[in-house]
Design a protein around this motif. Structure first.
Motif, PDB file in Angstrom:
ATOM      1  N   VAL A 165       0.851  -1.195   0.000  1.00 46.70           N
ATOM      2  CA  VAL A 165       0.000   0.000   0.000  1.00 46.70           C
ATOM      3  C   VAL A 165       0.884   1.242   0.000  1.00 46.70           C
ATOM      4  N   SER A 166       0.577   2.179  -0.893  1.00 49.90           N
ATOM      5  CA  SER A 166       1.353   3.414  -0.992  1.00 49.90           C
ATOM      6  C   SER A 166       0.646   4.528  -0.225  1.00 49.90           C
ATOM      7  N   VAL A 167       1.366   5.210   0.643  1.00 45.37           N
ATOM      8  CA  VAL A 167       0.725   6.325   1.368  1.00 45.37           C
ATOM      9  C   VAL A 167       1.617   7.563   1.424  1.00 45.37           C
ATOM     10  N   MET A 168       0.972   8.698   1.178  1.00 41.34           N
ATOM     11  CA  MET A 168       1.645   9.975   1.453  1.00 41.34           C
ATOM     12  C   MET A 168       0.947  10.640   2.641  1.00 41.34           C
ATOM     13  N   THR A 169       1.632  11.575   3.242  1.00 43.39           N
ATOM     14  CA  THR A 169       1.060  12.317   4.363  1.00 43.39           C
ATOM     15  C   THR A 169      -0.037  13.239   3.825  1.00 43.39           C
ATOM     16  N   GLY A 170      -1.137  13.338   4.530  1.00 42.54           N
ATOM     17  CA  GLY A 170      -2.175  14.300   4.138  1.00 42.54           C
ATOM     18  C   GLY A 170      -3.070  13.799   3.035  1.00 42.54           C
ATOM     19  N   GLY A 179      10.740   1.632  -3.293  1.00 41.61           N
ATOM     20  CA  GLY A 179      10.175   0.279  -3.282  1.00 41.61           C
ATOM     21  C   GLY A 179      10.778  -0.647  -4.322  1.00 41.61           C
ATOM     22  N   GLN A 180      11.361  -0.054  -5.381  1.00 44.86           N
ATOM     23  CA  GLN A 180      11.949  -0.923  -6.419  1.00 44.86           C
ATOM     24  C   GLN A 180      13.175  -1.670  -5.879  1.00 44.86           C
ATOM     25  N   ASN A 181      13.737  -1.185  -4.748  1.00 46.33           N
ATOM     26  CA  ASN A 181      14.885  -1.880  -4.150  1.00 46.33           C
ATOM     27  C   ASN A 181      14.452  -2.928  -3.126  1.00 46.33           C
ATOM     28  N   THR A 203      13.916  14.750   3.695  1.00 47.88           N
ATOM     29  CA  THR A 203      13.583  13.635   4.580  1.00 47.88           C
ATOM     30  C   THR A 203      13.955  12.325   3.913  1.00 47.88           C
ATOM     31  N   TYR A 204      13.650  12.285   2.636  1.00 54.54           N
ATOM     32  CA  TYR A 204      13.781  11.034   1.901  1.00 54.54           C
ATOM     33  C   TYR A 204      15.228  10.581   1.786  1.00 54.54           C
ATOM     34  N   GLN A 205      16.105  11.550   1.658  1.00 51.89           N
ATOM     35  CA  GLN A 205      17.538  11.265   1.543  1.00 51.89           C
ATOM     36  C   GLN A 205      17.845  10.297   0.421  1.00 51.89           C
ATOM     37  N   TYR A 245      -1.644  20.921   3.663  1.00 52.97           N
ATOM     38  CA  TYR A 245      -1.219  22.325   3.709  1.00 52.97           C
ATOM     39  C   TYR A 245      -2.198  23.281   3.023  1.00 52.97           C
ATOM     40  N   TYR A 246      -3.378  22.797   2.729  1.00 53.27           N
ATOM     41  CA  TYR A 246      -4.420  23.718   2.265  1.00 53.27           C
ATOM     42  C   TYR A 246      -5.182  24.303   3.448  1.00 53.27           C
ATOM     43  N   THR A 247      -5.004  23.668   4.616  1.00 53.67           N
ATOM     44  CA  THR A 247      -5.630  24.223   5.811  1.00 53.67           C
ATOM     45  C   THR A 247      -4.514  24.679   6.761  1.00 53.67           C
TER      46      THR A 247
HETATM   47  C1  B12 Z   1       1.468  13.177  -8.419  1.00 56.61           C
HETATM   48  C2  B12 Z   1       1.504  13.677  -6.996  1.00 56.61           C
HETATM   49  C3  B12 Z   1       0.290  13.906  -6.376  1.00 56.61           C
HETATM   50  C4  B12 Z   1      -1.048  13.582  -6.991  1.00 56.61           C
HETATM   51  C5  B12 Z   1      -1.565  12.253  -6.409  1.00 56.61           C
HETATM   52  C6  B12 Z   1      -0.919  11.102  -7.038  1.00 56.61           C
HETATM   53  C7  B12 Z   1      -1.874  10.426  -8.021  1.00 56.61           C
HETATM   54  N1  B12 Z   1      -1.454   9.320  -8.498  1.00 56.61           N
HETATM   55  O1  B12 Z   1      -2.927  10.885  -8.306  1.00 56.61           O
HETATM   56  C8  B12 Z   1      -1.899  14.735  -6.423  1.00 56.61           C
HETATM   57  C9  B12 Z   1      -1.701  15.917  -7.325  1.00 56.61           C
HETATM   58  C10 B12 Z   1      -3.362  14.473  -6.249  1.00 56.61           C
HETATM   59  C11 B12 Z   1      -1.165  14.967  -5.127  1.00 56.61           C
HETATM   60  C12 B12 Z   1      -1.753  15.567  -4.067  1.00 56.61           C
HETATM   61  C13 B12 Z   1      -1.066  15.884  -2.900  1.00 56.61           C
HETATM   62  N2  B12 Z   1       0.222  15.624  -2.637  1.00 56.61           N
HETATM   63 CO1  B12 Z   1       1.376  14.828  -3.863  1.00 56.61          CO
HETATM   64  N3  B12 Z   1       2.759  14.365  -5.096  1.00 56.61           N
HETATM   65  C14 B12 Z   1       2.719  13.912  -6.300  1.00 56.61           C
HETATM   66  C15 B12 Z   1       4.158  13.833  -6.841  1.00 56.61           C
HETATM   67  C16 B12 Z   1       4.398  15.133  -7.597  1.00 56.61           C
HETATM   68  C17 B12 Z   1       4.507  12.666  -7.715  1.00 56.61           C
HETATM   69  C18 B12 Z   1       4.212  11.293  -7.114  1.00 56.61           C
HETATM   70  C19 B12 Z   1       4.914  10.257  -7.944  1.00 56.61           C
HETATM   71  O2  B12 Z   1       4.294   9.657  -8.820  1.00 56.61           O
HETATM   72  N4  B12 Z   1       6.223  10.067  -7.719  1.00 56.61           N
HETATM   73  C20 B12 Z   1       7.054   9.095  -8.434  1.00 56.61           C
HETATM   74  C21 B12 Z   1       7.129   7.789  -7.680  1.00 56.61           C
HETATM   75  C22 B12 Z   1       7.975   6.798  -8.462  1.00 56.61           C
HETATM   76  O3  B12 Z   1       7.777   8.082  -6.444  1.00 56.61           O
HETATM   77  P1  B12 Z   1       7.029   7.857  -5.041  1.00 56.61           P
HETATM   78  O4  B12 Z   1       5.594   8.160  -5.158  1.00 56.61           O
HETATM   79  O5  B12 Z   1       7.804   8.531  -3.976  1.00 56.61           O
HETATM   80  O6  B12 Z   1       7.167   6.279  -4.823  1.00 56.61           O
HETATM   81  C23 B12 Z   1       8.406   5.679  -4.486  1.00 56.61           C
HETATM   82  C24 B12 Z   1       8.610   5.490  -2.988  1.00 56.61           C
HETATM   83  O7  B12 Z   1       7.898   6.428  -2.205  1.00 56.61           O
HETATM   84  C25 B12 Z   1       8.243   4.096  -2.695  1.00 56.61           C
HETATM   85  N5  B12 Z   1       6.842   3.734  -2.537  1.00 56.61           N
HETATM   86  C26 B12 Z   1       5.731   4.401  -2.845  1.00 56.61           C
HETATM   87  N6  B12 Z   1       4.657   3.657  -2.589  1.00 56.61           N
HETATM   88  C27 B12 Z   1       5.073   2.491  -2.108  1.00 56.61           C
HETATM   89  C28 B12 Z   1       4.377   1.359  -1.697  1.00 56.61           C
HETATM   90  C29 B12 Z   1       5.096   0.248  -1.263  1.00 56.61           C
HETATM   91  C30 B12 Z   1       4.362  -0.963  -0.835  1.00 56.61           C
HETATM   92  C31 B12 Z   1       6.520   0.288  -1.228  1.00 56.61           C
HETATM   93  C32 B12 Z   1       7.276  -0.882  -0.778  1.00 56.61           C
HETATM   94  C33 B12 Z   1       7.213   1.422  -1.623  1.00 56.61           C
HETATM   95  C34 B12 Z   1       6.486   2.514  -2.065  1.00 56.61           C
HETATM   96  O8  B12 Z   1       8.705   3.443  -3.861  1.00 56.61           O
HETATM   97  C35 B12 Z   1       8.360   4.252  -4.999  1.00 56.61           C
HETATM   98  C36 B12 Z   1       9.369   4.007  -6.082  1.00 56.61           C
HETATM   99  O9  B12 Z   1      10.656   4.473  -5.702  1.00 56.61           O
HETATM  100  C37 B12 Z   1       4.989  13.800  -5.521  1.00 56.61           C
HETATM  101  C38 B12 Z   1       6.393  14.399  -5.625  1.00 56.61           C
HETATM  102  C39 B12 Z   1       7.321  13.465  -6.373  1.00 56.61           C
HETATM  103  N7  B12 Z   1       7.951  13.964  -7.402  1.00 56.61           N
HETATM  104  O10 B12 Z   1       7.423  12.274  -6.047  1.00 56.61           O
HETATM  105  C40 B12 Z   1       4.096  14.581  -4.583  1.00 56.61           C
HETATM  106  C41 B12 Z   1       4.057  14.197  -3.130  1.00 56.61           C
HETATM  107  C42 B12 Z   1       3.934  12.692  -3.021  1.00 56.61           C
HETATM  108  N8  B12 Z   1       2.763  14.834  -2.618  1.00 56.61           N
HETATM  109  C43 B12 Z   1       2.872  15.271  -1.489  1.00 56.61           C
HETATM  110  C44 B12 Z   1       1.798  15.897  -0.794  1.00 56.61           C
HETATM  111  C45 B12 Z   1       2.088  16.396   0.591  1.00 56.61           C
HETATM  112  C46 B12 Z   1       0.550  16.027  -1.377  1.00 56.61           C
HETATM  113  C47 B12 Z   1      -0.687  16.612  -0.703  1.00 56.61           C
HETATM  114  C48 B12 Z   1      -1.085  15.745   0.480  1.00 56.61           C
HETATM  115  C49 B12 Z   1      -0.434  18.037  -0.343  1.00 56.61           C
HETATM  116  C50 B12 Z   1      -1.289  18.640   0.727  1.00 56.61           C
HETATM  117  N9  B12 Z   1      -2.318  19.265   0.363  1.00 56.61           N
HETATM  118  O11 B12 Z   1      -0.963  18.596   1.866  1.00 56.61           O
HETATM  119  C51 B12 Z   1      -1.752  16.594  -1.829  1.00 56.61           C
HETATM  120  C52 B12 Z   1      -3.031  15.826  -1.526  1.00 56.61           C
HETATM  121  C53 B12 Z   1      -4.027  16.584  -0.782  1.00 56.61           C
HETATM  122  C54 B12 Z   1      -5.010  17.303  -1.581  1.00 56.61           C
HETATM  123  N10 B12 Z   1      -5.904  17.774  -0.787  1.00 56.61           N
HETATM  124  O12 B12 Z   1      -4.948  17.422  -2.793  1.00 56.61           O
HETATM  125  C55 B12 Z   1       4.228  15.079  -0.880  1.00 56.61           C
HETATM  126  C56 B12 Z   1       4.219  13.926   0.120  1.00 56.61           C
HETATM  127  C57 B12 Z   1       5.068  14.220   1.322  1.00 56.61           C
HETATM  128  C58 B12 Z   1       4.780  13.229   2.376  1.00 56.61           C
HETATM  129  N11 B12 Z   1       5.369  13.437   3.504  1.00 56.61           N
HETATM  130  O13 B12 Z   1       4.048  12.290   2.259  1.00 56.61           O
HETATM  131  C59 B12 Z   1       5.108  14.844  -2.160  1.00 56.61           C
HETATM  132  C60 B12 Z   1       6.309  13.958  -1.953  1.00 56.61           C
HETATM  133  C61 B12 Z   1       5.507  16.241  -2.677  1.00 56.61           C
HETATM  134  C62 B12 Z   1       6.471  16.962  -1.751  1.00 56.61           C
HETATM  135  N12 B12 Z   1       7.762  16.997  -2.085  1.00 56.61           N
HETATM  136  O14 B12 Z   1       6.087  17.489  -0.741  1.00 56.61           O
HETATM  137  N13 B12 Z   1       0.107  14.532  -5.207  1.00 56.61           N
END
Ligand code: B12
Length: 467
Positions: free
Chosen positions: A94-99, A150-152, A239-241, A439-441
């Motif tokens: 399951v993939s989760v982001m904060t908020g 997660g790819q690692n 944070t991610y480092q 961060y919208y609130t």
């Molecule tokens: C696209 C995106 C969104 C989309 C949602 C995604 C979707 N599919 O619809 C939208 C635009 C809706 C969105 C919204 C928000 N987002 Co956003 N978003 C992104 C963004 C730009 C890209 C995500 C992505 O595809 N990354 C590429 C993939 C490959 O990387 P990844 O997601 O990190 O996944 C890797 C690891 O995390 C891990 N992983 C992920 N999932 C899982 C699951 C398992 C099982 C395992 C093992 C590993 C794993 O492995 C993956 C591969 O390496 C990221 C920034 C970024 N460039 O990553 C921010 C990001 C994820 N968002 C963030 C935030 C905070 C938000 C909001 C919550 C902001 C807010 N308002 O507070 C909002 C949602 C709230 C709202 N009210 O709209 C933060 C999350 C920070 C955190 N601490 O969680 C990020 C990192 C941006 C930032 N730098 O602050 N987002």
């Protein structure tokens, strides 16, 4: 010695490699729970997190993968998905982001799955796990977390579920032992790789094409790099480092052309933290796209320093970017106050330089989209006013830029988080609390309603609100 855990054990009928020929492979379920978008946010996007994790699993050849996107499908569809797949599942990731409410949706989905007999281990990963791995691992519905890319880690995790690898050897793993103590695997290597040529067949790509007025009528999102090289003190990337890693220009071009040919996309919206970190890559991509002449539009994120560096290197960057079809550049400016830029954010750029690069963007005919943050710890009213006066100056450019003002949100693990605590910020104490951390609130006690209202008023985007 294999460490015994309080995880659901694998059912013998789903045992891996020894499965007789002709039987189905064990299945890995990957879930992207719904994100509750802010009121007028129009789009959801392709879950690249899951595609990135699925790719090495499929390449390994021993597993099938099924993806469930909670942004596309509701609770009833999740129940049907479980009816269809749970029997064969060896793990649920399951993939989760904060908020954005995503954590709460994740927990609801996991609860439903765990009510069923024989639910396999549930592992959480993603940005929130990077932020608070231990707190997440302690939740009763979470069997383990995998911090980092997660790819690692997902394949080693599956090996451990199947009893072929000690849990203590799974990179990034944290899990509760029956004693309540946490067991940890080694550090997940920060460099990622493995991006591109995603297993698109796992999703219906057509469902993710957007008519985006700032890009094109059939726009797909895309992520071509992970990590960032800048050190802005509020940013989650710190944070991610993870080390910055990016697809090479030719690999990226090949993927974009493939998406154009297969799914008829005419726009790409890059969601990299900063698409322009590697300027050589940026220039090669632009030249390659111009040569291919596909009529494709694209948009990406840029740091003001990228433009300053490109100038010093005389790359003619923005002309090449514009010529290749880039319609919009998104830039986190953060503040109009030089003190806040230097001392609080460490943006390494001045207000005058921001205006200067924004002019260059406008002169190249590209729509600038500028984001700001107000409500930093210790920020004065006068400093916020400087942000609004910068916004006004930017809005004098043609084409008129988009501007968006966010409220400061302290993310654990960032330098400004500690400062926020010192200024009286009280963080959530459990997963549900972090689920609502948007961060919208207003999240911080020093941010007044007037500051919130003003930020909203100054957010002017071109996307029409969702109907
Ligand atoms: C696209 C995106 C969104 C989309 C949602 C995604 C979707 N599919 O619809 C939208 C635009 C809706 C969105 C919204 C928000 N987002 Co956003 N978003 C992104 C963004 C730009 C890209 C995500 C992505 O595809 N990354 C590429 C993939 C490959 O990387 P990844 O997601 O990190 O996944 C890797 C690891 O995390 C891990 N992983 C992920 N999932 C899982 C699951 C398992 C099982 C395992 C093992 C590993 C794993 O492995 C993956 C591969 O390496 C990221 C920034 C970024 N460039 O990553 C921010 C990001 C994820 N968002 C963030 C935030 C905070 C938000 C909001 C919550 C902001 C807010 N308002 O507070 C909002 C949602 C709230 C709202 N009210 O709209 C933060 C999350 C920070 C955190 N601490 O969680 C990020 C990192 C941006 C930032 N730098 O602050 N987002």
């Amino acid at each position: 010695m294999t460490v015994m855990l309080d995880m659901p054990t694998l059912r013998p009928d789903t045992a891996l490699a020894g499965a007789p020929a002709g039987t189905q492979k064990p299945l890995v379920v990957l879930v992207y729970p719904k994100v509750d978008h802010e009121k007028d946010y129009v789009y959801f996007w392709m879950p690249f997190s899951l595609l990135t994790i699925a790719k090495p699993l499929l390449e390994d050849g021993r597993f099938d993968v099924a993806l469930f996107d909670g942004n596309q499908h509701d609770a009833a569809a999740w129940a049907r998905f479980l009816d269809e797949h749970l029997d064969r599942a060896v793990a649920i990731g399951v993939s989760v982001m904060t908020g954005g409410g995503q954590i709460s949706h994740a927990l609801e989905m996991v609860r439903t799955a765990k009510e069923r007999p024989g639910c396999p281990p549930v592992v959480f990963g993603g940005p929130h796990v990077a932020v608070l791995p231990e707190e997440t691992a302690r939740h009763e519905l979470v069997d383990a977390v995998l911090a980092g890319p997660g790819q690692n880690s997902m394949l080693p995790f599956l090996e451990s579920v199947l009893g072929r690898l000690r849990r203590a050897d799974v990179p990034g793993l944290i899990t509760r032992l029956p004693s309540g103590e946490l067991l940890r695997g080694p550090v997940n290597p920060p460099r990622t790789g493995l991006l591109g040529a995603y297993p698109w067949h796992l999703l219906n790509v057509a469902d993710y094409l957007r008519d985006d007025p700032t890009v094109a009528s059939r726009t797909l999102n895309y992520v071509s790099s992970q990590g960032c090289v800048y050190l802005c003190r509020m940013c989650f990337e710190l944070t991610y480092q993870r080390k910055y890693s990016a697809m090479q220009a030719d690999v990226l071009l090949a993927d974009v052309c493939d998406l154009h040919a297969r799914f008829g996309i005419n726009g790409v919206k890059f969601y990299d933290a900063d698409w322009f970190v590697n300027l050589k890559r940026a220039v090669s991509f632009c030249e390659g796209l111009t040569e291919r002449d596909l009529g494709l539009k694209w948009a990406a994120s840029i740091n003001p320093n990228d433009i300053l560096k490109a100038r010093r290197a005389k790359l003619g960057l923005l002309d090449k970017v514009a010529a290749s079809g880039c319609s919009r550049l998104l830039m986190g400016v953060e503040s109009g106050s030089d003190r806040v830029l230097a001392d609080v954010v460490q943006k390494d750029v001045t207000r005058a330089q921001v205006l200067d690069v924004a002019r260059e963007i406008a002169d190249a005919g590209i729509l600038g989209s500028y984001t700001f943050i107000v409500g930093f710890p210790g920020e004065s009213e006068a400093e916020m006013e400087q942000t609004y006066s910068l916004i006004e100056e930017l809005r004098g450019l043609a084409p008129t830029p988009e501007t968006r003002v966010h409220l400061f949100a302290p993310y654990p693990g960032t330098p400004l988080y500690d400062e926020a605590l010192a200024h009286g910020f009280i963080p959530p104490t459990d997963l549900e609390g972090w689920s609502r951390f948007d961060y919208y609130t207003s999240l911080t006690p020093w941010t007044s309603q007037a500051t919130v209202d003003r930020a909203r008023e100054q957010t002017q985007m071109r996307l029409a609100p969702a109907s």
